[in-house]
Design a protein around this motif. Structure first.
Motif, mmCIF file in Angstrom:
data_model
loop_
_atom_site.group_PDB
_atom_site.id
_atom_site.type_symbol
_atom_site.label_atom_id
_atom_site.label_comp_id
_atom_site.label_asym_id
_atom_site.label_seq_id
_atom_site.Cartn_x
_atom_site.Cartn_y
_atom_site.Cartn_z
ATOM 1 N N LEU A 194 0.534 -0.980 -0.267
ATOM 2 C CA LEU A 194 -0.011 -0.057 0.052
ATOM 3 C C LEU A 194 1.387 1.383 -0.207
ATOM 4 N N GLY A 195 0.074 2.485 -0.794
ATOM 5 C CA GLY A 195 0.836 3.634 -0.753
ATOM 6 C C GLY A 195 0.389 5.214 -1.222
ATOM 7 N N ASP A 196 0.919 5.363 -0.702
ATOM 8 C CA ASP A 196 0.120 7.072 -1.292
ATOM 9 C C ASP A 196 1.202 7.845 -1.910
ATOM 10 N N VAL A 197 0.169 8.184 -3.704
ATOM 11 C CA VAL A 197 0.977 8.757 -4.626
ATOM 12 C C VAL A 197 1.686 10.167 -3.850
ATOM 13 N N TYR A 198 0.866 11.003 -3.163
ATOM 14 C CA TYR A 198 1.586 12.096 -2.717
ATOM 15 C C TYR A 198 2.258 11.979 -1.879
ATOM 16 N N ALA A 199 2.780 11.295 -1.174
ATOM 17 C CA ALA A 199 4.137 11.189 0.015
ATOM 18 C C ALA A 199 4.530 9.917 0.500
ATOM 19 N N MET A 200 5.277 8.862 -0.602
ATOM 20 C CA MET A 200 5.620 7.690 -0.387
ATOM 21 C C MET A 200 6.698 7.296 -0.035
ATOM 22 N N ASP A 201 6.406 6.440 0.674
ATOM 23 C CA ASP A 201 7.486 6.149 1.952
ATOM 24 C C ASP A 201 8.406 5.858 1.669
ATOM 25 N N PHE A 202 9.080 6.555 0.583
ATOM 26 C CA PHE A 202 11.222 6.132 0.180
ATOM 27 C C PHE A 202 11.653 7.332 0.111
ATOM 28 N N PRO A 203 12.850 7.346 0.423
ATOM 29 C CA PRO A 203 13.649 7.945 0.454
ATOM 30 C C PRO A 203 14.041 9.126 -0.431
ATOM 31 N N GLU A 204 14.552 9.967 -0.804
ATOM 32 C CA GLU A 204 14.824 10.551 -2.211
ATOM 33 C C GLU A 204 16.026 9.647 -2.886
ATOM 34 N N LYS A 205 15.587 9.867 -4.484
ATOM 35 C CA LYS A 205 16.331 9.283 -5.664
ATOM 36 C C LYS A 205 16.897 7.977 -5.167
ATOM 37 N N SER A 206 15.418 7.346 -5.107
ATOM 38 C CA SER A 206 15.550 6.511 -4.726
ATOM 39 C C SER A 206 15.492 4.596 -5.645
ATOM 40 N N PHE A 207 14.834 6.089 -7.474
ATOM 41 C CA PHE A 207 14.835 4.469 -8.253
ATOM 42 C C PHE A 207 14.744 5.361 -9.579
ATOM 43 N N ASP A 208 15.764 4.472 -10.601
ATOM 44 C CA ASP A 208 16.101 4.705 -11.809
ATOM 45 C C ASP A 208 14.727 5.289 -12.987
ATOM 46 N N VAL A 209 13.721 4.608 -12.374
ATOM 47 C CA VAL A 209 12.333 5.124 -12.953
ATOM 48 C C VAL A 209 10.960 4.973 -12.547
ATOM 49 N N VAL A 210 10.334 6.083 -12.530
ATOM 50 C CA VAL A 210 9.152 6.091 -11.411
ATOM 51 C C VAL A 210 7.793 5.993 -13.061
ATOM 52 N N HIS A 211 6.832 5.064 -12.787
ATOM 53 C CA HIS A 211 6.174 4.579 -13.714
ATOM 54 C C HIS A 211 4.664 5.032 -13.015
ATOM 55 N N ALA A 212 3.815 5.415 -13.884
ATOM 56 C CA ALA A 212 2.390 5.891 -13.336
ATOM 57 C C ALA A 212 1.336 5.635 -14.704
ATOM 58 N N HIS A 213 1.069 4.694 -14.719
ATOM 59 C CA HIS A 213 -0.282 4.379 -15.664
ATOM 60 C C HIS A 213 -1.556 4.584 -15.754
ATOM 61 N N GLN A 214 -2.277 5.937 -16.435
ATOM 62 C CA GLN A 214 -3.851 6.034 -15.386
ATOM 63 C C GLN A 214 -3.882 6.114 -14.532
ATOM 64 N N VAL A 215 -3.286 6.548 -13.618
ATOM 65 C CA VAL A 215 -3.214 7.228 -12.086
ATOM 66 C C VAL A 215 -3.565 8.801 -12.055
ATOM 67 N N LEU A 216 -2.955 9.959 -12.744
ATOM 68 C CA LEU A 216 -3.120 11.059 -12.457
ATOM 69 C C LEU A 216 -4.665 11.894 -12.592
ATOM 70 N N GLN A 217 -4.432 10.861 -13.953
ATOM 71 C CA GLN A 217 -6.434 11.401 -14.516
ATOM 72 C C GLN A 217 -7.295 11.824 -13.030
ATOM 73 N N HIS A 218 -6.807 10.656 -11.527
ATOM 74 C CA HIS A 218 -7.926 10.207 -10.858
ATOM 75 C C HIS A 218 -7.585 11.305 -10.112
ATOM 76 N N LEU A 219 -6.464 11.887 -9.831
ATOM 77 C CA LEU A 219 -6.131 12.789 -9.257
ATOM 78 C C LEU A 219 -6.708 14.173 -8.784
ATOM 79 N N SER A 220 -7.315 14.492 -7.022
ATOM 80 C CA SER A 220 -7.468 16.375 -7.781
ATOM 81 C C SER A 220 -6.155 17.323 -7.085
ATOM 82 N N ASP A 221 -5.096 16.744 -6.958
ATOM 83 C CA ASP A 221 -3.618 17.412 -7.528
ATOM 84 C C ASP A 221 -2.219 16.460 -8.189
#
Length: 271
Positions: free
Chosen positions: A96-123
């Motif tokens: 489980l995770g929150d796109v607005y406050a992800m439980d990962f340190p800065e600079k943790s990933f080489d690629v961050v991917h999101a498919h059909q996500v932003l359309q459902h967000l208020s921000d």
């Protein structure tokens, strides 16, 4: 509807009919714009795993890498974990995770991917900023979203026209943006990205098998998913109309030479 601890309302919900529909998606048909940029040892974060089919595909393409998936819905996390076990995928972690406050340190990933996500967000801009935070320097934030106003079909159908109108009303009442695809580039700029490549691609349903599946899944979701329930609860529709729209989908899907296209916007943002 599955309770969402992160205060966004997912217009589709996570009924089995929705997860089965989204299970058609693969990395090839839904993330082709990203695939040439992946390296075998990449650390990839998949934001919003849904049923896990794209997530599993990404993991299979990165035998020396790691894929981490998050979703706000327990049903989606469980579906992805089950699929990973069935496929024997060992380089995948899902939680489980929150796109607005992800439980990962800065600079943790080489690629961050999101498919059909932003359309459902208020921000969506805040979400992109958070994706940027956890992306390593030189890495990529890759996002793809549909653009509902650009969806098109033939022959014309009053039922499908009303379906699209109703979907847009439900989504905007939830604080989402159904026409996210055309806005991705501007959102990325507002989130602080200076190096962005924007593109577009489409799903096309034109064979009898594809049309039957596409029309049946929308008919089923009008009856069983949160979309129909939210439309009724907000006074936007009623059970009789939803039944007529569902039958209209089924009737349209059986027409000879029917054709449906779903346009998507895509962005590759260099960190």
């Amino acid at each position: 509807m599955v309770a969402n601890p992160f205060h966004e309302v997912y217009s589709h919900g996570h009924h089995d009919s929705v997860l089965r529909s989204h299970g058609w998606r693969t990395a090839e048909n839904s993330a082709a714009y990203l695939l040439p940029w992946l390296k075998p040892g990449d650390r990839v974060l998949d934001v919003g795993v849904g049923p896990g089919t794209i997530t599993i595909d990404l993991a299979a393409r990165l035998p020396d890498g790691l894929v981490v998936g998050i979703d706000s819905a327990p049903a989606a996390v469980a579906a992805t974990q089950t699929l990973a076990a069935e496929h024997g995928v060992g380089n995948l972690r899902v939680s489980l995770g929150d796109v607005y406050a992800m439980d990962f340190p800065e600079k943790s990933f080489d690629v961050v991917h999101a498919h059909q996500v932003l359309q459902h967000l208020s921000d969506p801009i805040a979400a992109l900023r958070e994706m940027r935070r956890v992306c390593a320097p030189g890495g990529l934030v890759a996002v793809r979203d549909a653009d509902y106003a650009a969806m098109t079909w033939y022959p014309p159908s009053a039922a499908l026209t009303r379906w699209l109108e109703l979907y847009r009303l439900v989504t905007t009442s939830n604080g989402g943006e159904p026409d996210a695809g055309r806005r991705l580039l501007s959102w990325a700029s507002a989130a602080g990205f200076g190096d962005v490549v924007a593109s577009a691609s489409a799903w096309c349903f034109a064979t009898s098998a594809d049309l039957a599946w596409w029309s049946e899944t929308w008919a089923e979701r009008l009856h069983q998913s949160d979309l129909g329930r939210q439309a009724e609860a907000r006074g936007l529709s009623d059970a009789a109309e939803l039944a007529r729209i569902a039958q209209g989908w089924l009737d349209w899907g059986r027409l000879p030479n029917a054709w449906f296209a779903v346009l998507h916007g895509e962005i590759l943002c260099r960190r």
